[in-house]
Design a protein around this motif. Sequence first.
Motif, short mmCIF file in Angstrom:
data_model
loop_
_atom_site.label_atom_id
_atom_site.label_comp_id
_atom_site.label_asym_id
_atom_site.label_seq_id
_atom_site.Cartn_x
_atom_site.Cartn_y
_atom_site.Cartn_z
N LEU A 244 -33.38 -32.13 -41.27
CA LEU A 244 -32.52 -33.19 -41.36
C LEU A 244 -33.31 -34.18 -42.30
O LEU A 244 -34.34 -34.63 -42.13
N ASP A 245 -32.08 -35.04 -42.62
CA ASP A 245 -32.34 -36.42 -43.25
C ASP A 245 -32.49 -37.60 -42.32
O ASP A 245 -31.93 -37.66 -41.12
N PHE A 246 -33.30 -38.68 -42.76
CA PHE A 246 -33.23 -39.93 -41.98
C PHE A 246 -31.76 -40.69 -42.32
O PHE A 246 -31.26 -40.46 -43.27
N PRO A 247 -31.18 -40.96 -41.03
CA PRO A 247 -31.76 -41.29 -39.50
C PRO A 247 -31.34 -40.14 -38.75
O PRO A 247 -31.42 -40.36 -37.53
N PHE A 248 -30.79 -39.11 -39.32
CA PHE A 248 -30.50 -37.80 -38.28
C PHE A 248 -31.51 -37.47 -37.71
O PHE A 248 -31.56 -36.89 -36.53
N CYS A 249 -32.63 -37.19 -38.46
CA CYS A 249 -33.96 -36.42 -37.94
C CYS A 249 -34.51 -37.53 -36.73
O CYS A 249 -34.73 -37.00 -35.84
N ALA A 250 -34.37 -38.62 -37.01
CA ALA A 250 -34.63 -39.84 -35.87
C ALA A 250 -33.91 -39.46 -34.41
O ALA A 250 -34.31 -39.62 -33.43
N ARG A 251 -32.60 -39.42 -34.73
CA ARG A 251 -31.57 -39.39 -33.57
C ARG A 251 -31.99 -38.00 -32.77
O ARG A 251 -32.05 -38.10 -31.52
N GLU A 252 -32.15 -37.05 -33.54
CA GLU A 252 -32.35 -35.67 -32.94
C GLU A 252 -33.97 -35.69 -32.27
O GLU A 252 -34.09 -34.93 -31.14
N ALA A 253 -34.76 -36.19 -33.03
CA ALA A 253 -36.31 -36.20 -32.50
C ALA A 253 -36.29 -36.83 -31.10
O ALA A 253 -37.18 -36.50 -30.29
N LEU A 254 -35.61 -38.00 -30.88
CA LEU A 254 -35.88 -38.66 -29.73
C LEU A 254 -35.30 -37.78 -28.46
O LEU A 254 -36.16 -37.88 -27.54
N THR A 255 -34.37 -37.20 -28.77
CA THR A 255 -33.96 -36.25 -27.48
C THR A 255 -34.75 -34.99 -27.58
O THR A 255 -35.06 -34.79 -26.31
N CYS A 256 -35.35 -34.67 -28.60
CA CYS A 256 -36.39 -33.68 -28.48
C CYS A 256 -37.67 -34.02 -27.88
O CYS A 256 -38.35 -33.40 -26.91
N VAL A 257 -38.07 -35.12 -28.15
CA VAL A 257 -39.47 -35.53 -27.38
C VAL A 257 -39.20 -35.70 -26.10
O VAL A 257 -40.17 -35.54 -25.23
N GLU A 258 -37.94 -36.43 -25.57
CA GLU A 258 -37.88 -36.73 -24.20
C GLU A 258 -37.64 -35.35 -23.43
O GLU A 258 -38.44 -35.28 -22.35
N GLN A 259 -37.21 -34.32 -24.01
CA GLN A 259 -36.91 -33.02 -23.46
C GLN A 259 -38.22 -32.37 -23.30
O GLN A 259 -38.79 -31.72 -22.24
N LEU A 260 -39.27 -32.47 -24.62
CA LEU A 260 -40.70 -31.83 -24.55
C LEU A 260 -41.54 -32.41 -23.74
O LEU A 260 -42.08 -31.82 -22.90
N ALA B 105 -44.05 -40.28 -35.06
CA ALA B 105 -44.67 -40.79 -36.24
C ALA B 105 -43.98 -40.03 -37.50
O ALA B 105 -43.65 -40.84 -38.49
N GLU B 106 -43.70 -38.92 -37.49
CA GLU B 106 -43.02 -37.76 -38.66
C GLU B 106 -41.66 -38.35 -38.76
O GLU B 106 -41.10 -38.23 -39.64
N PHE B 107 -40.75 -38.12 -37.61
CA PHE B 107 -39.38 -38.05 -37.53
C PHE B 107 -38.55 -39.14 -36.99
O PHE B 107 -37.58 -39.44 -37.61
N VAL B 108 -39.42 -40.18 -36.39
CA VAL B 108 -38.58 -41.48 -35.88
C VAL B 108 -38.92 -42.44 -36.79
O VAL B 108 -38.15 -43.31 -37.24
N PHE B 109 -40.31 -42.92 -36.97
CA PHE B 109 -40.62 -43.84 -37.86
C PHE B 109 -41.06 -43.45 -39.21
O PHE B 109 -41.13 -44.34 -40.20
N CYS B 110 -41.06 -41.95 -39.56
CA CYS B 110 -41.12 -41.64 -40.98
C CYS B 110 -42.50 -42.30 -41.60
O CYS B 110 -42.52 -42.59 -42.54
N GLU B 111 -43.51 -42.39 -40.79
CA GLU B 111 -44.71 -42.93 -41.30
C GLU B 111 -45.56 -41.98 -42.03
O GLU B 111 -46.48 -42.13 -42.96
N VAL B 112 -45.31 -40.53 -41.69
CA VAL B 112 -46.46 -39.65 -42.30
C VAL B 112 -45.21 -38.48 -42.71
O VAL B 112 -44.35 -38.16 -42.49
N ASP B 113 -45.89 -37.49 -43.74
CA ASP B 113 -45.29 -36.39 -44.00
C ASP B 113 -45.69 -35.21 -43.32
O ASP B 113 -46.61 -35.35 -42.66
N ARG B 114 -45.22 -34.13 -43.63
CA ARG B 114 -45.59 -32.78 -43.00
C ARG B 114 -47.29 -32.64 -43.01
O ARG B 114 -47.66 -31.75 -42.15
N ARG B 115 -47.88 -33.23 -44.20
CA ARG B 115 -49.15 -32.95 -44.15
C ARG B 115 -50.10 -34.09 -43.79
O ARG B 115 -51.31 -34.05 -44.02
N GLY B 116 -49.28 -34.81 -43.19
CA GLY B 116 -50.08 -36.18 -42.61
C GLY B 116 -50.31 -37.31 -43.57
O GLY B 116 -50.85 -38.21 -43.29
#
Length: 223
Positions: free
Chosen positions: A18-34, A57-68
């Motif tokens: 997913l691209d931003f901001p859709f990844c952020a929206r989905e990540a919030l739900t996933c994190v809360e459920q996790l 860090a990776e999907f809501v604030f997009c501060e880091v990529d998949r490799r950190g």
Amino acid sequence: MAKLQMSASEIKLMLRKLDFPFCAREALTCVEQLIMFLSGGRLPNTKAMEHAMELTAEFVFCEVDRRGGKKRPFTKIQELQLMEVLCDHFLLSGQSSVSGGLESNRSYLFSALFPPPAPASPSQSASGRSLQTLEARINLLCKLVSLAVATRNVPLLSTVGSWMAQAGGGATAVQSVRLSQCLVRDYIVLVPRSISRLKDLPFLAPLFAAHFLAAISEIYAGL
């Protein structure tokens, strides 16, 4: 329910499509459920919170990529998009009949989004929790709270109130005082008729209102 059965690694693979901001929206739900799934309704353990902070860090604030690796800061438009996503998530979460009774889960999510400052360590660089990124998050939080007051986002304000209560030093903690200063500077002073919104705060979000007033008293006590 399927999301609850996904591991943190599986969630990352899904969100990377997913691209931003859709990844952020989905990540919030996933994190809360996790957090809810891993903690079993109890206080989240260290592992659960580490997974939550990695995802934010990776999907809501997009501060880091998949490799950190560190990514570029948000543009102003992306920042506005994220504030809208955050406001919508907490509002809908608070109104949901399923999660409405799980205010603690929203508090844990909020702590993963805006953790208290801590001494820097090598692991923080990989998870996006450096002092620089925390500073950027607090700046965003200040704007987010002003927006929540203006739009009367009660679930978000209630969660912020809990966050202020849990901060070291309570309402007089550095984070709480700074947040209150920003609200005065960026909303109360600049927005016409903002006082009418503030008058409703004790009824809408009493915990936030109490800590806001205590922090303001601390600010002006020495004047």
